[in-house]
Every structure is written in C-alpha cells, then in structure tokens.
Motif scaffolding. Structure first.
Motif, PDB file in Angstrom:
ATOM      1  N   TRP A 273       0.849  -1.206   0.000  1.00  0.00           N
ATOM      2  CA  TRP A 273       0.000   0.000   0.000  1.00  0.00           C
ATOM      3  C   TRP A 273       0.881   1.251   0.000  1.00  0.00           C
ATOM      4  O   TRP A 273       0.605   2.216  -0.724  1.00  0.00           O
ATOM      5  CB  TRP A 273      -0.930   0.002   1.223  1.00  0.00           C
ATOM      6  N   ASN A 277       0.738   4.381  -2.420  1.00  0.00           N
ATOM      7  CA  ASN A 277       0.432   5.696  -1.842  1.00  0.00           C
ATOM      8  C   ASN A 277       1.485   6.722  -2.261  1.00  0.00           C
ATOM      9  O   ASN A 277       1.161   7.824  -2.685  1.00  0.00           O
ATOM     10  CB  ASN A 277       0.372   5.583  -0.317  1.00  0.00           C
ATOM     11  N   ARG A 278       2.737   6.328  -2.175  1.00  0.00           N
ATOM     12  CA  ARG A 278       3.787   7.279  -2.512  1.00  0.00           C
ATOM     13  C   ARG A 278       3.801   7.595  -3.996  1.00  0.00           C
ATOM     14  O   ARG A 278       3.956   8.755  -4.395  1.00  0.00           O
ATOM     15  CB  ARG A 278       5.156   6.758  -2.071  1.00  0.00           C
ATOM     16  N   TRP A 281       1.230  10.125  -4.823  1.00  0.00           N
ATOM     17  CA  TRP A 281       1.362  11.389  -4.127  1.00  0.00           C
ATOM     18  C   TRP A 281       0.330  11.474  -3.020  1.00  0.00           C
ATOM     19  O   TRP A 281      -0.807  11.890  -3.216  1.00  0.00           O
ATOM     20  CB  TRP A 281       1.237  12.572  -5.083  1.00  0.00           C
ATOM     21  N   GLY A 282       0.804  11.042  -1.828  1.00  0.00           N
ATOM     22  CA  GLY A 282      -0.043  10.784  -0.673  1.00  0.00           C
ATOM     23  C   GLY A 282      -1.200  11.680  -0.328  1.00  0.00           C
ATOM     24  O   GLY A 282      -2.299  11.208  -0.146  1.00  0.00           O
TER      25      GLY A 282
HETATM   26  C1  LIG Z   1       1.488   8.631   1.667  1.00  0.00           C
HETATM   27  O1  LIG Z   1       2.440   9.229   0.826  1.00  0.00           O
HETATM   28  C2  LIG Z   1       2.845  10.565   1.165  1.00  0.00           C
HETATM   29  C3  LIG Z   1       3.892  11.014   0.170  1.00  0.00           C
HETATM   30  O2  LIG Z   1       3.376  11.096  -1.083  1.00  0.00           O
HETATM   31  C4  LIG Z   1       3.386  10.639   2.554  1.00  0.00           C
HETATM   32  O3  LIG Z   1       3.621  11.979   2.894  1.00  0.00           O
HETATM   33  C5  LIG Z   1       2.380  10.035   3.520  1.00  0.00           C
HETATM   34  O4  LIG Z   1       2.947   9.984   4.808  1.00  0.00           O
HETATM   35  C6  LIG Z   1       1.999   8.625   3.087  1.00  0.00           C
HETATM   36  N1  LIG Z   1       0.983   8.132   3.999  1.00  0.00           N
HETATM   37  C7  LIG Z   1       1.204   7.101   4.812  1.00  0.00           C
HETATM   38  C8  LIG Z   1       0.090   6.799   5.777  1.00  0.00           C
HETATM   39  O5  LIG Z   1       2.212   6.442   4.796  1.00  0.00           O
END
Ligand SMILES: *[C@@H]1O[C@H](CO)[C@@H](O)[C@H](O)[C@H]1NC(C)=O
Ligand SMILES: *[C@@H]1O[C@H](CO)[C@@H](O)[C@H](O)[C@H]1NC(C)=O
Ligand SMILES: *[C@@H]1O[C@H](CO)[C@@H](O)[C@H](O)[C@H]1NC(C)=O
Length: 362
Positions: A273, A277-278, A281-282
């Motif tokens: 996941w 997510n990254r 772009w979170g």
């Molecule tokens: C999801 O990705 C973003 C970077 O794009 C990051 O800042 C955020 O912490 C991430 N969320 C989690 C819950 O890991």
C-alpha cells in the motif's frame, strides 16, 4: 499485508479447506443513526469466499447487515487497480450498517495490466456470473433485493462501476464514484472502453489522451475526488472529467488535501500500500477525513435514491450544511445537484467562491 498474501489470498484458504468463512465484524452501534456520517443501525458481518465464479477463484467478500433483517439493496463495489478489498473496510462497513449488502472481489495481481488480457472489455462480463452466484449462496438467502442495485468504485474500480452503470441491461439505479480514473497511457485500445464516453452516452474505446470532451450524459452519480492530481488520477481521466460526463443532477465533492490513495486504508501496515500511496502522491490530510467524507457521501446518495422519505430529506439538508461548513473551513468544495434533484436542496447554495475555486484545469 505481507506480499505472499497479495498473490495467494485464496490459495492459502483453499489449502486449509476453509472454503467459506463467515466472520463477525462490528459490534452493534448503540444508537440509531441520526446523520449520514454516523454508523447506521445494523451490525454487519462478512462472507468471504474462495470458491467463486470469477477467474482463478478470485476471492469475493460480501458485507451485509447481520441477523434476520432484509432484503437490502445490493451495491457492487469495485476496488482500485491492485487494491485489496480490505483497504475499503471503513467505507464498506459504514455503508452496510445503513442497510446495504456490498459485494467486492479482488483480482489477481497485475490482472488489468496484462497486455494480452481482455481489460475492462472482458471484466464487465464477470458481473453476470457473480450475480447468479449471489442469488444461489445459501448464507445470503433473503438478504439481497436484486431489483435495487447500485455500483460503487474507487480509481479503476470507478471506471468499472461507471461502465456497469451506463450499461442499461444491468439496471443499476445509480453510482458512487471515489476518485474514479478512466483511460490512462497503459490501458488503451479496444480492450479498454472509456467509462467517461459511456456515461456521456457516446461509447468509445480509450484512444487518444486526453479524452475528447463528450459533454454531459443523463446519468446522475455521486462523485468524490482528490484535490491532489498526480499520475494515478491524471487530468482528463479523473473525478473532474467524470463529473463532466454525468448529468448535471450529480453530486460532486472534492477533498482538497486528499491524494488518490487517501480514500483507502490498509487494515495493517502494508509496504505494498505504501508504495502505491507514494507513487500516487499521498495527500496532506488524514485518510480518516477523506474516508469519512467518501462514506458519508455514499450513504447520503444511496439513501436519497433507495429510501426517499421525510427523514432522508432532513438528513440530506444536514449533510448539505455539513458540506457547506467544511467548505468554509477550506477542507473541500462541492457542487450540489442542479434543479432540486436531491431533497434538501432548499438550503442556500455553497458560497460562489467554492464552486469557482474548484480544481485548476490541468
Ligand atoms: C502517503 O504518501 C505521502 C507522500 O506522497 C506521505 O507523505 C504520507 O505519509 C503517506 N501516507 C502514509 C500513511 O504512509
Ligand atoms: C476477503 O476474502 C478473502 C478470501 O477469503 C480473505 O482473505 C480476505 O481477508 C477477505 N477480505 C475482507 C475485507 O474480508
Ligand atoms: C452489458 O451487460 C451485459 C450483461 O452483463 C454484457 O453481456 C454486455 O457485454 C455489456 N455491454 C457493455 C457494452 O459493457
């Protein structure tokens, strides 16, 4: 979720001969629901099956109100690409608690990207056998009102949902789309029909990007989109583009600080996941906020279509006020359906700046 689970959700269960698992999920909420963002009156349970009519016995999860109650409208929920059913649990349980049966399935890893595969053109054919399977499943006997069905989906699942909704043979009453994504550069050609074109009533395959403007069709939907537009939800194929293809009697919410994956949450730490997510772009707000708005919108919209009543009208008015409040706080923007399509419309419109300041065009 461990990588091994991703590839063999079902196989491990088959090995343990647990073909059918019935598990109890939530405890009964103490108070009857007052507002769409509060849990509904039903405790829910989940039927997990690994013997299904889908390719390779893709696992099917059915979440439904527990006990003798029913029948309830059926919601076919489609996951985003490579996303697991469990990543939507907070949305699914909430909607089911309001008296809906929700069916989900999880495809094999990599399924839609297989260049030799049939894409969504083929995948839409999996619905009919799935519905027949639901009709015959003894544990669900009397639970489902097959005459009242809707679709819901996130990302590519929003595309599938929209394709099913636009297909009138399926008789889906409405659709709830969560940051839906239509055509993308790796899903083009005849095996990838465009959901935006289908909604607009002008069926076409994913051809050149960005998609041509098809104009508004006459199918209303509720759409919630991410304010952060990046490669997973590219302009021209994303929520905003879907909103231009559904009818003007649609509800459209944009959560400003949400990214594409902010509407999902894995039940436990998941490196898979995190990678998605990254790359998507979170987002700058907590997923709890985006998920709460998505499931509240889903219930509000579904209740307006399936259970119109004075109580529903009152709740819709309070929901509209809630959206106006969050607009004032800078959390989201929204377009309430035009022409009094939703009861509760007598409240003043959202401040003009809200609609105008939506998302800049890409
Ligand atoms: C999801 O990705 C973003 C970077 O794009 C990051 O800042 C955020 O912490 C991430 N969320 C989690 C819950 O890991
Ligand atoms: C869905 O069913 C599969 C197969 O039984 C199971 O592994 C998975 O945990 C279930 N997911 C949810 C959200 O219940
Ligand atoms: C419409 O739905 C039917 C039944 O599921 C299916 O056979 C048909 O191929 C679908 N048509 C399109 C254009 O998706």
């Amino acid at each position: 979720m461990k990588t091994s689970n991703m590839f063999s959700l079902c196989r491990s269960h088959l090995q343990s001969a647990a073909f059918l698992l019935l598990c109890t999920a939530l405890a009964a909420p103490a108070v009857f629901a007052q507002d769409f963002w509060e849990p509904g009156k039903h405790a829910v349970e989940v039927l997990n099956s690994c013997t299904t009519p889908l390719p390779n016995n893709w696992p099917v999860n059915v979440t439904y109100p527990r006990g003798e109650s029913g029948p309830f409208p059926l919601i076919a929920m489609f996951n985003g690409m490579e996303c697991q059913a469990s990543w939507y649990t907070d949305i699914i349980n909430h909607v089911a608690s309001w008296g809906y049966v929700i069916v989900q399935y999880t495809t094999d890893f990599g399924f839609p990207l297989n260049p030799f595969g049939g894409g969504e053109r083929e995948e839409v054919q999996y619905l009919a056998p799935l519905l027949r399977w639901l009709e015959k499943e003894p544990k669900l006997a009397g639970k489902i009102d097959f005459a009242n069905k809707a679709v819901m989906g996130h990302s590519r699942g929003g595309k599938l949902a929209a394709l099913h909704y636009a297909n009138r043979t399926n008789n889906f009453k409405t659709a709830v789309l969560i940051d839906p994504v239509d055509c993308s550069s790796f899903a083009m050609g005849p095996s990838h029909p465009s959901a935006i074109a289908a909604l607009a009533g002008k069926p076409a395959n994913c051809g050149i990007l960005p998609l041509p403007p098809y104009g508004h069709g006459n199918l209303p939907a509720a759409i919630i989109g991410a304010g952060i537009v990046w490669m997973c939800n590219p302009g021209g194929s994303n929520a905003e583009a879907f909103n231009k293809a559904v009818s003007v009697q649609s509800l459209y919410v944009t959560v400003k600080g949400a990214g594409h994956m902010t509407f999902t949450k894995p039940p436990e730490e998941s490196s898979f996941w995190s990678i998605i997510n990254r790359s998507c772009w979170g987002g700058t707000i907590a997923s709890e906020v985006a998920i709460s708005e998505a499931r509240t919108m889903a219930v509000a919209w579904l209740e307006s279509k399936f259970r119109p009543s004075q109580e529903t009208t009152n709740r819709l008015a309070r929901y509209k006020q809630h959206l106006s409040d969050l607009t004032g706080e800078g959390v989201l923007t929204f377009n309430w359906p035009e022409g009094g399509a939703l009861p509760g419309s007598s409240l003043p419109e959202a401040p003009a700046g809200a609609a105008a300041g939506r998302r800049e065009e890409l």
